[in-house]
Design a protein around this motif. Sequence first.
Motif, short mmCIF file in Angstrom:
data_model
loop_
_atom_site.label_atom_id
_atom_site.label_comp_id
_atom_site.label_asym_id
_atom_site.label_seq_id
_atom_site.Cartn_x
_atom_site.Cartn_y
_atom_site.Cartn_z
N TYR A 63 -37.60 -0.23 -26.61
CA TYR A 63 -37.11 -1.58 -26.88
C TYR A 63 -35.74 -1.85 -26.26
O TYR A 63 -35.51 -2.90 -25.69
CB TYR A 63 -37.06 -1.78 -28.41
CG TYR A 63 -36.70 -3.18 -28.82
CD1 TYR A 63 -37.68 -4.17 -28.90
CD2 TYR A 63 -35.38 -3.53 -29.13
CE1 TYR A 63 -37.35 -5.47 -29.25
CE2 TYR A 63 -35.06 -4.82 -29.50
CZ TYR A 63 -36.04 -5.78 -29.55
OH TYR A 63 -35.72 -7.07 -29.92
N LYS A 71 -42.10 -0.86 -28.48
CA LYS A 71 -41.44 -0.27 -29.65
C LYS A 71 -40.53 0.89 -29.23
O LYS A 71 -39.37 0.96 -29.62
CB LYS A 71 -42.48 0.26 -30.64
CG LYS A 71 -43.20 -0.81 -31.41
CD LYS A 71 -43.79 -0.20 -32.70
CE LYS A 71 -44.79 -1.16 -33.33
NZ LYS A 71 -46.14 -1.06 -32.73
N GLN A 86 -36.28 -4.94 -23.85
CA GLN A 86 -35.90 -6.27 -24.36
C GLN A 86 -34.82 -6.96 -23.50
O GLN A 86 -34.98 -8.14 -23.16
CB GLN A 86 -35.48 -6.17 -25.84
CG GLN A 86 -35.24 -7.52 -26.52
CD GLN A 86 -36.48 -8.43 -26.48
OE1 GLN A 86 -37.61 -7.97 -26.36
NE2 GLN A 86 -36.24 -9.73 -26.53
N LYS A 90 -47.77 -2.34 -25.63
CA LYS A 90 -47.30 -2.56 -27.01
C LYS A 90 -46.52 -1.37 -27.57
O LYS A 90 -45.50 -1.55 -28.22
CB LYS A 90 -48.48 -2.89 -27.93
CG LYS A 90 -48.97 -4.32 -27.74
CD LYS A 90 -49.98 -4.72 -28.79
CE LYS A 90 -50.33 -6.20 -28.61
NZ LYS A 90 -51.43 -6.63 -29.47
N ALA A 91 -46.98 -0.16 -27.29
CA ALA A 91 -46.27 1.02 -27.79
C ALA A 91 -44.92 1.16 -27.09
O ALA A 91 -43.91 1.48 -27.73
CB ALA A 91 -47.11 2.27 -27.58
#
Length: 212
Positions: free
Chosen positions: A193, A190, A197, A186-187
Amino acid sequence: MSQLTIALTKGRILKETLPLLAAVGLEPLEDISTSRKLTFETNQEGVRFIVLRGVDVTTYVQFGAADMGISGKDMLLEHGSEGIYEPLDLGIARCKLMTAGIKGQELKSGRIRVATKFVNVAKQYYASQARQVDIIKLYGAMELAPIIGLADEIVDIVDTGNTLRANGLEPRNAIADISSRLIVNKAAMKMKYQQIQPLIESMRAVIEASAG
Ligand code: PRP
């Protein structure tokens, strides 16, 4: 660009994972299957693979030691998904998590013994069936447990069913449909990204094209 570490599951899943990664332009610089190494540089600078047992992939990703990973849903169900996103079902290495026991033998009433490496999954499943169980943790060859009298049932992965049949067992109840998932810390999602992504999106496109 920062370093991106992707944890791969060795064995059966790896064989189906590598073509998918190649399709999005990511290839190891060496043949993983013939090497004893555990880390592999790739054709993309700053992106490396680490190759682990399935049970460890979720741990590496949870703690951010790997930014991303490819993990069987069975391992995610067992480990729990704290700190982990699961953005994509890769649709590979499909199988089922099932209960199984000796062919034709009716399950006795009352408390039973269940052998499995999926302790948490098994606990939850039998609780949902209001069945009292003693869980016995094993690390492999679960199929042996009912035959030798260690357990009344097992909870294990069933693919072709050949292993059960070869040992005189029968599949009983399906607990979950399993396939491999792309997972992301999760970190890292961020912080990285811009790198992560696009990778998710190109994998999604490859999967949709092959499903289509
Ligand atoms: C799994 C599972 C069964 C077998 C089922 O083991 O534990 O033994 O596959 O497949 P089948 O239904 O096609 O016979 P795997 O080979 O993944 O090794 P493992 O013992 O490391 O889980």
